[in-house]
Design a protein around this motif. Structure first.
Motif, mmCIF file in Angstrom:
data_model
loop_
_atom_site.group_PDB
_atom_site.id
_atom_site.type_symbol
_atom_site.label_atom_id
_atom_site.label_comp_id
_atom_site.label_asym_id
_atom_site.label_seq_id
_atom_site.Cartn_x
_atom_site.Cartn_y
_atom_site.Cartn_z
ATOM 1 N N LEU A 22 22.049 45.370 49.082
ATOM 2 C CA LEU A 22 22.817 45.952 47.996
ATOM 3 C C LEU A 22 22.328 47.340 47.657
ATOM 4 C CD1 LEU A 22 23.323 42.902 45.616
ATOM 5 C CD2 LEU A 22 24.889 43.825 47.307
ATOM 6 N N HIS A 23 21.046 47.588 47.973
ATOM 7 C CA HIS A 23 20.523 48.915 47.645
ATOM 8 C C HIS A 23 21.141 49.990 48.516
ATOM 9 C CE1 HIS A 23 16.664 46.995 45.780
ATOM 10 N NE2 HIS A 23 17.748 46.822 45.042
ATOM 11 N N SER A 24 21.707 49.571 49.699
ATOM 12 C CA SER A 24 22.301 50.560 50.596
ATOM 13 C C SER A 24 23.799 50.716 50.375
ATOM 14 C CB SER A 24 22.039 50.166 52.050
ATOM 15 O OG SER A 24 22.653 48.923 52.341
ATOM 16 N N LEU A 25 24.424 49.826 49.577
ATOM 17 C CA LEU A 25 25.863 49.878 49.322
ATOM 18 C C LEU A 25 26.167 50.996 48.336
ATOM 19 C CD1 LEU A 25 28.550 48.438 49.948
ATOM 20 C CD2 LEU A 25 28.113 46.932 48.000
ATOM 21 N N THR A 26 27.282 51.680 48.563
ATOM 22 C CA THR A 26 27.659 52.795 47.683
ATOM 23 C C THR A 26 27.990 52.276 46.279
ATOM 24 O OG1 THR A 26 30.001 52.620 48.228
ATOM 25 C CG2 THR A 26 28.636 54.030 49.648
ATOM 26 N N GLN A 27 28.057 53.186 45.339
ATOM 27 C CA GLN A 27 28.380 52.813 43.964
ATOM 28 C C GLN A 27 29.781 52.231 43.853
ATOM 29 O OE1 GLN A 27 26.257 52.778 41.307
ATOM 30 N NE2 GLN A 27 27.974 51.682 40.332
ATOM 31 N N ASP A 28 30.720 52.764 44.644
ATOM 32 C CA ASP A 28 32.072 52.196 44.641
ATOM 33 C C ASP A 28 32.045 50.744 45.099
ATOM 34 O OD1 ASP A 28 33.042 54.573 43.772
ATOM 35 O OD2 ASP A 28 34.418 54.915 45.456
ATOM 36 N N GLY A 29 31.249 50.454 46.106
ATOM 37 C CA GLY A 29 31.138 49.090 46.587
ATOM 38 C C GLY A 29 30.561 48.160 45.537
ATOM 39 N N LEU A 30 29.546 48.636 44.815
ATOM 40 C CA LEU A 30 28.957 47.826 43.751
ATOM 41 C C LEU A 30 29.992 47.535 42.650
ATOM 42 C CD1 LEU A 30 25.479 49.569 43.452
ATOM 43 C CD2 LEU A 30 25.973 47.342 44.475
ATOM 44 N N SER A 31 30.822 48.540 42.324
ATOM 45 C CA SER A 31 31.851 48.331 41.297
ATOM 46 C C SER A 31 32.882 47.301 41.754
ATOM 47 C CB SER A 31 32.549 49.656 40.977
ATOM 48 O OG SER A 31 31.630 50.587 40.425
ATOM 49 N N LEU A 32 33.238 47.338 43.044
ATOM 50 C CA LEU A 32 34.192 46.361 43.562
ATOM 51 C C LEU A 32 33.612 44.948 43.516
ATOM 52 C CD1 LEU A 32 35.656 48.287 46.631
ATOM 53 C CD2 LEU A 32 36.854 47.714 44.512
ATOM 54 N N LEU A 33 32.342 44.808 43.856
ATOM 55 C CA LEU A 33 31.723 43.481 43.801
ATOM 56 C C LEU A 33 31.621 42.983 42.364
ATOM 57 C CD1 LEU A 33 28.884 43.796 46.457
ATOM 58 C CD2 LEU A 33 31.112 42.700 46.695
ATOM 59 N N GLU A 34 31.356 43.902 41.434
ATOM 60 C CA GLU A 34 31.307 43.508 40.026
ATOM 61 C C GLU A 34 32.678 43.021 39.564
ATOM 62 O OE1 GLU A 34 30.145 45.357 35.623
ATOM 63 O OE2 GLU A 34 30.107 46.640 37.405
ATOM 64 N N ALA A 35 33.735 43.724 39.980
ATOM 65 C CA ALA A 35 35.084 43.291 39.630
ATOM 66 C C ALA A 35 35.395 41.938 40.253
ATOM 67 C CB ALA A 35 36.095 44.338 40.082
ATOM 68 N N ARG A 36 34.980 41.746 41.505
ATOM 69 C CA ARG A 36 35.241 40.480 42.181
ATOM 70 C C ARG A 36 34.578 39.312 41.466
ATOM 71 N NH1 ARG A 36 33.287 39.170 48.327
ATOM 72 N NH2 ARG A 36 31.247 39.235 47.270
ATOM 73 N N SER A 37 33.405 39.542 40.887
ATOM 74 C CA SER A 37 32.669 38.468 40.220
ATOM 75 C C SER A 37 33.419 37.932 38.996
ATOM 76 C CB SER A 37 31.288 38.967 39.809
ATOM 77 O OG SER A 37 31.378 39.947 38.781
ATOM 78 N N LEU A 38 34.373 38.707 38.468
ATOM 79 C CA LEU A 38 35.120 38.273 37.288
ATOM 80 C C LEU A 38 36.347 37.444 37.646
ATOM 81 C CD1 LEU A 38 35.074 41.617 35.249
ATOM 82 C CD2 LEU A 38 33.546 39.649 34.994
ATOM 83 N N LEU A 39 36.697 37.396 38.930
ATOM 84 C CA LEU A 39 37.944 36.772 39.368
ATOM 85 C C LEU A 39 37.684 35.474 40.111
ATOM 86 C CD1 LEU A 39 39.667 40.014 40.694
ATOM 87 C CD2 LEU A 39 40.201 38.818 38.553
ATOM 88 N N SER A 40 38.670 34.610 40.079
ATOM 89 C CA SER A 40 38.658 33.402 40.896
ATOM 90 C C SER A 40 39.647 33.596 42.034
ATOM 91 C CB SER A 40 39.059 32.180 40.061
ATOM 92 O OG SER A 40 38.154 31.985 38.998
#
Length: 1011
Positions: A22-40
């Motif tokens: 995760l430390h190598s993933l871009t900030q956009d990627g981190l934001s997408l994963l954060e959004a995904r965590s809110l969805l089923s």
């Protein structure tokens, strides 16, 4: 030193075992994963393939990035449509600094839109159509500076439009179609001069005038304002909309005439004013719209003649259905090179159709039904080879069918019912390869049905009844593998029923009554496994009834009367569950099978002198009886009695024969008997008619609770029978008994009360139902047991009743409208599950006519839809209004009529109290506050169902779905977007003149916006 080395090795092993990708993933990627965590989402969703090990999300499914050459390209577009997502709006997506396009359409995003959505500063396009969004629309959307597309259609948003929306600077496309917005259509939308498409259709807005300020939208190309509760006249200022291509104001309450200022809109392509209250005629100024291609002013009150100047335009579609137009169709409409659709049904037009119609244009759809046209059918309707539908029902067309129609390979539907056409059909017409419906009923056609009919491989319904066709029914008819309905009654067909008819595996209706057919019933008839109705009455059929007929498990209607059938009645017929049986006037002999040897079936076997009435023994042969007679005086007495019976029988037969032949239904309604296997007799029922057993009463009679000897409990409605005797008439008016038997005898649904059987001997009429221990919803809700109905129980009752009504409206063929939906006609079983009951006023929807005029208002005060009370016109939307009242009863706990309402009813009281005092003063105070959200949602559904404009009310299927979602049972596919499918009207019938009779297929609401 050794310890230090060991520590380094241990750290190295840990790093190798547990890397930190995760430390190598871009900030956009981190934001997408954060959004995904809110969805089923399911494992098949594209979000499941988002791999956090990738250094950038640009390779992830549905993610698009900029083409920048920088080391870290940015996410610019996210297409997550149809991805099976559920949960709240994923606000972390707004952390993507370059996100310009976000598409979350057709998912189950089920929260309100957050006010912080304006953090998505780079958005140009936001598509949230077809989700489960609720709550109000946040005004912060207007703070997104460059947004050009905002699509919030097909959700459950409520409230009004935020004042901030007047600040949109770049918005070009705005759609909120089919939500629950209940404010008004505001003037300030006219300030968004950048708009090119404005779609507000089908929301339960507060009735208001069409804002004249919308005339400021000088860039607008489309205005879709159907079903917005608009009234008043169309503003003259709309003449400023010089770029307007499509104007749709259908299904409102607009009045007046089409303003002449619209004539200045040289760019307009389509005007649709379906279902308003426009008066007057069509203004000649419309002829100034030189680019006008599609004109739809259907379902208004327009009158006068069709202007010839209008028909000089190069129209592609002219739809004037259901108005009051008179005069003729101008001849010059035939000069249009673009005309593909002409629909003028349900008017008072007369004269002949333009003789050159179709010669210059690619005509595809023609429906001129229910007018007063006469003359011959124009010969060149299919000259361009594109004609698919020709519907001419109920006019006075005469002459022959043009030979050219026999070569019209494109023809799919041909309906010529109830005209004065005659002659022999073009032979090629019978075998057209794409023809699916051929309806020639009630004309004077003659000649044979050729064997070439085998070429009509797609034919599903053939109706040639009530004509003068003759000759054999061709053997080639057995090649029609798609044929589901064959109506050929009341003709002069001769010969035998072709054996190939048993090859029609899809056949559900076979009606050959009143011909001169002879010979036996074909062998192998058991192959017709889908046969539901068989009518071979009034022919010259001979031989026995095939025992294999007992294996037709879905057969519901059997009429073999007035033939020369012999032998006995096969015992196998006891396997059938018939709602109608008529074997009268044959030469049958022997015992009546035990299942039918009961008084209730006595009229099903009239005129068969060899049949035994005593179910305990066999009949004696007449000749053997005579040989066994020992006393001559007894023989003489028998001869005298036989002569008397013969004279009386001949007299009766002569007086009643003609009327009997014309009746498709047989002798009387008394042939409707058992609909389920029974373990009791009529005598046991009648012995229980005591005042102590009365559980209900009404205008039609009393309802008794009957406890049977087998332990079963049933409810019996004993109807009052008028003592007035009427003379026989060919078409007797159906009373409530007949209606209820015909309706409930065919219905099988868990939320429709079961009719077990009926009795009718003329002096006594009884309907026997399953017993519902908790009585009616009205009695429980407004009585001493109201405390038993907590919120969850009431919601389940509403959903049960909605599913029952949805079945009637959408799954019955033809559809059924109940016409008396109220809480007292919704019954509750021991578990408080609800079932719809009392079909005494129910009516088959007249196919294609949209709605029907009644001779008087029927129904219950407080539940009657406004348009029904004023116009006596009824359709399924009338049921939906009544059901909306029931929903409001469940939410408020109040009756539909209450002295506390003053001159108002429950609907008006709820609307007024909501506006003035809020929801807390409306809902039943006994409800648990934990369910406040659900209650609000159901209240909104009730208000939507009770909209004044019928077109603004959702279809029953939609209501059931909305209630299921409110109860937490939602999901699955949401409603289709009719705009994307090319249909704009809320309920359009495919054939304006479809008038199929009882038990015949009807194609209605195929473009239902709410379905």
């Amino acid at each position: 030193m050794i310890r230090f080395i060991l520590v380094l090795l241990l750290l190295l092993l840990i790093l190798l075992r547990f890397p930190c990708p995760l430390h190598s993933l871009t900030q956009d990627g981190l934001s997408l994963l954060e959004a995904r965590s809110l969805l089923s989402y399911p494992s098949s969703s594209p979000l499941s393939s988002w791999n956090p090990l990738d250094p950038t999300p640009c390779s992830w499914p549905r993610v698009s990035c900029s083409s920048s050459s920088s080391a870290s390209p940015l996410v610019t577009s996210l297409d997550l449509s149809n991805a099976d997502l559920s949960g709240p709006f994923p606000l972390p997506l707004c952390h993507l600094p370059s996100l310009s396009s976000l598409d979350l359409s057709n998912n189950s995003i089920n929260s309100s839109l957050p006010s912080g959505i304006d953090a998505c500063r780079a958005l140009v396009s936001l598509n949230l159509t077809e989700n489960l969004l609720s709550g109000s629309i946040p005004g912060s959307l207007a703070n997104i500076p460059g947004i050009r597309l905002l699509d919030l259609s097909y959700n459950s948003l409520s409230g009004g439009f935020p004042d901030e929306f007047a600040r949109f600077a770049s918005l070009e496309f705005f759609s909120v179609v089919s939500n629950f917005l209940n404010g008004t259509v505001p003037d300030f939308l006219g300030n968004i001069t950048s708009l090119r498409h404005l779609q507000l259709a089908y929301n339960p807005f507060v009735p208001s005038k069409l804002p004249a300020k919308l005339g400021n939208l000088t860039n607008v190309e489309e205005l879709w304002l159907s079903g917005c509760a608009l009234f008043g006249e169309i503003p003259d200022r709309f003449g400023n909309l010089k770029k307007l291509l499509s104007l749709d104001l259908s299904s409102n309450s607009l009045t007046g005439v089409i303003p002449a200022s619209l004539a200045g809109l040289s760019s307009i392509y389509q005007i649709e004013l379906f279902g308003n209250s426009l008066h007057g005629g069509l203004p000649v100024e419309l002829a100034n719209l030189t680019t006008l291609r599609r004109l739809d002013v259907s379902r208004n009150q327009l009158s006068g003649s069709i202007p010839p100047e209008l028909c000089e335009l190069q129209l592609s579609s002219l739809n004037l259905m259901e108005n009051r137009f008179e005069g003729t169709i101008p001849e010059n409409i035939a000069n249009s090179r673009n005309l593909y659709e002409l629909k003028v049904y349900n008017n008072s037009l007369t004269g002949s159709l333009p003789s050159n119609l179709g010669s210059n244009s690619p005509l595809c759809y023609i429906d001129v039904s229910f007018n007063h046209f006469y003359g011959e059918i124009p010969p060149n309707l299919c000259a361009k080879g594109s004609l698919e539908e020709l519907i001419l029902i109920s006019n006075r067309f005469s002459g022959i069918i043009p030979p050219s129609l026999g070569d019209c390979q494109s023809l799919i539907r041909l309906r010529l019912t109830n005209n004065q056409l005659s002659g022999i059909l073009p032979e090629g017409l019978w075998g057209l390869p794409h023809l699916s419906l051929l309806d020639l009923r009630e004309n004077f056609f003659s000649g044979n049905m050729p064997d070439g009919i085998r070429g009509a491989k797609n034919l599903s319904r053939l109706d040639v009844s009530h004509n003068m066709f003759s000759g054999d029914v061709p053997d080639g008819i057995g090649s029609l593998s798609s044929l589901a309905e064959l109506f050929a009654g009341t003709n002069n067909f001769t010969g035998q029923i072709p054996g190939s008819i048993v090859d029609l595996g899809m056949l559900s209706t076979l009606d050959l009554h009143e011909n001169e057919l002879s010979g036996p019933i074909p062998e192998g008839i058991s192959a017709l496994s889908k046969l539901n109705e068989l009518n071979l009455a009034n022919n010259r059929l001979s031989g026995g009834i095939p025992p294999e007929m007992g294996s037709l498990t879905v057969l519901n209607y059997l009429d073999l009367s007035m033939n020369f059938l012999t032998e006995g009645i096969p015992l196998q017929l006891q396997n059938l569950r018939l709602s109608f049986l008529n074997l009268s006037y044959n030469q049958l002999s022997g015992d009546i099978p035990e299942a039918y040897a009961k008084d209730m079936y006595s009229n099903s076997f009239l005129g068969n002198l060899g049949l035994c009435r005593d179910q305990t023994g066999s009949c004696s042969n007449t000749s053997e009886g005579r040989r066994g007679l020992k006393y001559s005086w007894l023989l003489s007495l028998i001869f005298v009695l036989a002569a008397v019976v013969l004279v009386v029988g001949i007299t009766w037969f002569y007086c009643n024969y003609q009327n009997f032949k014309k009746s498709n239904r047989g002798i009387a309604i008394s042939k409707w008997r058992s609909f389920h296997k029974l373990g009791f007799s009529g005598l046991e029922i009648t012995e229980s008619f005591k005042e102590d057993n009365v559980i209900g009463s009404g205008a039609s009679g009393k309802v008794y609770k009957v406890e049977l000897s087998n332990g079963e409990v049933v409810a019996v409605k004993k109807l009052q029978v008028s003592q007035k005797k009427y003379a026989a008439v060919p078409e007797p008016v159906k009373d409530g008994f007949q209606v209820e038997v015909e309706m409930l005898g065919k219905i099988r649904h868990k939320n429709i009360v079961r009719l077990l059987c009926c009795f009718n001997n003329g002096d006594c009429k009884m309907l026997v139902y399953e017993y519902m221990p908790n009585g009616s919803l009205g009695d429980v809700l407004h009585g001493s047991k109201a405390s038993a109905l907590d919120w969850q129980t009431r919601l389940r009752i509403a959903l049960d009743a909605a599913e029952g009504l949805s079945y009637l409206h959408h799954d019955c063929v033809p559809p059924i409208i109940h016409r008396d939906i109220k809480s007292n006609n919704i019954l509750l079983d021991g578990e408080y599950c609800a079932k719809v009951a009392d079909f005494g006023l129910a009516k088959i929807i007249g196919a294609g006519k949209g709605d029907e005029s009644m001779s008087m208002v029927s129904g219950s005060y407080g539940y009657i839809a406004p348009e029904y009370a004023y116009t006596l016109r009824v359709n399924e939307k009338s049921d939906i209004y009544s059901f909306g009242v029931v929903i409001l009863e469940l939410v408020t706990g109040r009756k539909p009529i209450d002295p506390a309402f003053g001159e108002n009813d429950l609907v008006k009281w709820v609307q007024t109290t909501l506006d003035q005092k809020g929801m807390e003063q409306v809902i039943d105070p006994s409800f648990d506050p934990a369910f406040k959200g659900e209650i609000r949602r159901v209240l909104e559904i009730g208000l939507l169902c009770t909209q004044t404009a019928p077109a603004s009310r959702p279809a029953m299927r939609k209501v059931a779905k909305l209630l299921a979602e409110a109860a937490g049972r939602g999901g699955g596919n949401r409603s289709r977007n009719p705009k994307k499918e090319g249909k704009l009207t809320p309920y359009m019938y495919e054939d304006g003149a479809d008038d199929a009779g009882l038990g015949q297929s009807v194609h209605v609401a195929e473009a239902e916006n709410w379905s």
